[in-house]
Design an enzyme around this catalytic site. Structure first.
Site, PDB file in Angstrom:
ATOM      1  CE  LYS A  86      -4.535   0.794   2.252  1.00 22.71           C
ATOM      2  NZ  LYS A  86      -5.070   0.733   3.549  1.00 22.71           N
TER       3      LYS A  86
HETATM    4  O1  G3P Z   1      -8.957   1.670   4.517  1.00 22.33           O
HETATM    5  C1  G3P Z   1      -8.875   2.789   4.918  1.00 22.33           C
HETATM    6  C2  G3P Z   1      -9.471   3.081   6.158  1.00 22.33           C
HETATM    7  O2  G3P Z   1      -8.714   2.284   7.193  1.00 22.33           O
HETATM    8  C3  G3P Z   1      -9.517   4.431   6.631  1.00 22.33           C
HETATM    9  O3  G3P Z   1     -10.640   4.411   7.458  1.00 22.33           O
HETATM   10  O4  G3P Z   1     -12.086   5.597   9.076  1.00 22.33           O
HETATM   11  O5  G3P Z   1      -9.729   5.959   9.369  1.00 22.33           O
HETATM   12  O6  G3P Z   1     -10.992   6.901   7.702  1.00 22.33           O
HETATM   13  P1  G3P Z   1     -10.957   5.893   8.537  1.00 22.33           P
END
Ligand code: G3P
Length: 226
Positions: A86
């Site tokens: 990633k």
């Molecule tokens: O896949 C990306 C994710 O982990 C980000 O999620 O909720 O931290 O914006 P969030």
């Protein structure tokens, strides 16, 4: 649409895999920190995830230069054949994506927030592109409509042969926070949704399903006792 689980928690990954519909896992440095992950255990932890799930497992580089990302990428890809590296969508990240794709290493380009970032990622050889929905909502924008634009733009082109072999690029709807986010991602044709464990659980639930089961069980009791 395929389902990935967005977590580094092994118990959650095992449980999600046991439901029979899990196609992959995504992690990031924050998710690893959230489970109390230790620096020296990171690669072993990714290896443990790869033992649970056959599908793509994304592990993120923390380097800021293309050189560092390429080195991280090679090391991460050596953990298991299903590791996907990633990489954030920066100039350095795109250069690293191209170099790794040319070596046959699959890259998930992350932190994507607009169409041009997504198309550049695809042209640089990304195997996966991850637009973030919730974080765009967080700044008062419309994450779902941004995702729809990216899906539509990427579908305009055939990116086979640009990345690893003749594999097609896939969009991973990421930063999903609700069942509605996941439903809308499916309706607009996102290839994959990566979903936090608690939201994934909710995706299979409906009060009418529960009520229907209760009714069937109660009626079956009547049959047994007749
Ligand atoms: O896949 C990306 C994710 O982990 C980000 O999620 O909720 O931290 O914006 P969030």
């Amino acid at each position: 649409m395929k389902f990935f689980v967005d977590t580094a928690n092994l118990d959650e990954i095992k449980e999600a895999a046991s439901w029979g519909a899990l196609a992959g896992v995504t992690t990031n440095p924050s998710l690893y920190a959230r489970i109390g992950g230790k620096l020296e255990d990171f690669e072993a932890h990714i290896a443990r995830i790869c033992e649970i799930v056959d599908g793509p497992v994304s592990a993120e580089t923390v380097a800021m230069t293309a050189e560092g990302m390429i080195a991280d990428g090679r090391r991460l890809a050596a953990i298991a054949p299903n590791v996907v590296v990633k990489i954030p969508v920066t100039a350095e990240g795109l250069a690293a994506t191209r170099a790794l794709a040319d070596e046959g290493i699959r890259v998930n380009v992350t932190l994507v927030f607009n169409v041009t970032q997504a198309i550049l990622a695809a042209r640089a050889g990304a195997r996966y592109i991850s637009p973030f929905v919730g974080r765009f909502d967080d700044i008062g924008e419309d994450g779902l409509s941004q995702l729809a634009d990216i899906v539509a733009a990427v579908q305009n082109y055939d990116f086979r042969g640009v990345g690893v072999g003749d594999e097609e690029v896939e969009i991973i709807a990421a930063s999903l926070r609700s069942v509605n986010h996941v439903s809308q991602a499916a309706l607009m044709g996102a290839d994959i949704s990566t979903v936090p464990f608690n939201v994934l659980k909710k995706c299979m639930q409906h009060p009418l399903t529960d009520r229907g089961i209760d009714t069937f069980m109660a009626d079956w009791e009547k049959v047994r006792n007749a």
